[in-house]
Write a protein that holds these residues in place. Sequence first.
Motif, PDB file in Angstrom:
ATOM      1  N   ALA A  46       9.765 -15.026  36.168  1.00 45.53           N
ATOM      2  CA  ALA A  46       8.780 -13.944  36.066  1.00 45.53           C
ATOM      3  C   ALA A  46       7.377 -14.416  36.436  1.00 45.53           C
ATOM      4  O   ALA A  46       6.698 -13.781  37.243  1.00 45.53           O
ATOM      5  N   ALA A  47       6.937 -15.515  35.882  1.00 47.36           N
ATOM      6  CA  ALA A  47       5.575 -15.992  36.143  1.00 47.36           C
ATOM      7  C   ALA A  47       5.376 -16.432  37.593  1.00 47.36           C
ATOM      8  O   ALA A  47       4.416 -15.996  38.244  1.00 47.36           O
ATOM      9  N   PRO A  48       6.269 -17.259  38.176  1.00 45.71           N
ATOM     10  CA  PRO A  48       6.030 -17.650  39.571  1.00 45.71           C
ATOM     11  C   PRO A  48       6.117 -16.482  40.541  1.00 45.71           C
ATOM     12  O   PRO A  48       5.321 -16.396  41.481  1.00 45.71           O
ATOM     13  N   TYR A  49       7.061 -15.570  40.320  1.00 43.81           N
ATOM     14  CA  TYR A  49       7.167 -14.419  41.211  1.00 43.81           C
ATOM     15  C   TYR A  49       5.952 -13.505  41.059  1.00 43.81           C
ATOM     16  O   TYR A  49       5.438 -12.977  42.043  1.00 43.81           O
ATOM     17  N   ALA A  50       5.506 -13.304  39.830  1.00 45.64           N
ATOM     18  CA  ALA A  50       4.324 -12.461  39.612  1.00 45.64           C
ATOM     19  C   ALA A  50       3.104 -13.074  40.287  1.00 45.64           C
ATOM     20  O   ALA A  50       2.326 -12.365  40.932  1.00 45.64           O
ATOM     21  N   LEU A  51       2.927 -14.372  40.156  1.00 53.37           N
ATOM     22  CA  LEU A  51       1.791 -15.032  40.812  1.00 53.37           C
ATOM     23  C   LEU A  51       1.884 -14.929  42.328  1.00 53.37           C
ATOM     24  O   LEU A  51       0.876 -14.710  43.011  1.00 53.37           O
ATOM     25  N   ALA A  52       3.084 -15.076  42.871  1.00 53.53           N
ATOM     26  CA  ALA A  52       3.256 -14.975  44.316  1.00 53.53           C
ATOM     27  C   ALA A  52       2.968 -13.556  44.814  1.00 53.53           C
ATOM     28  O   ALA A  52       2.310 -13.376  45.846  1.00 53.53           O
TER      29      ALA A  52
END
Length: 158
Positions: A46-52
């Motif tokens: 969730a966090a890496p995809y949201a940041l991307a």
Amino acid sequence: MTKQEALPLRCVLAALGCLALLSQTALLPRIAGEYAEAYPEVANLAAPYALAVIAATACFEVALLAAWQMLTSVVTDGALTPGASRWANVLAFSLGLTGITLAGICAHAGFVEAIGGPAMLLGLLAGLALVPAAVALRNRVLRAGSDSAGVPGVHRWT
């Protein structure tokens, strides 16, 4: 191009910018959190995809700014000036980076993590298609800037 003719284009650019900013700051983090809660087996993504996706949205906002600046150049000077080529490059680079980022997210989700199904393949293809589209748009803008009625580097928008 007159100010009255440019007004609808400015409204569209402003609306897209506001929607991008709203989604970047409020919607995307909230949606990522909800999906992480609903699907705990992939909550670590969730966090890496949201940041991307937030970074891709920021690149899109830069592209909107470049389009605004090119429109301002046309309205102010009545022509697409040679200085607008810088903004055409910024526009193409930003859109290309947006496409590559989205394609990377879809490729990772679909092929590495094996989630998302056929939608990830379509997202990958759409993201990759944005890159040549951005280059073609840049070339079209630069060609329009160099084609003129006898004046090199100036295109009259009438």
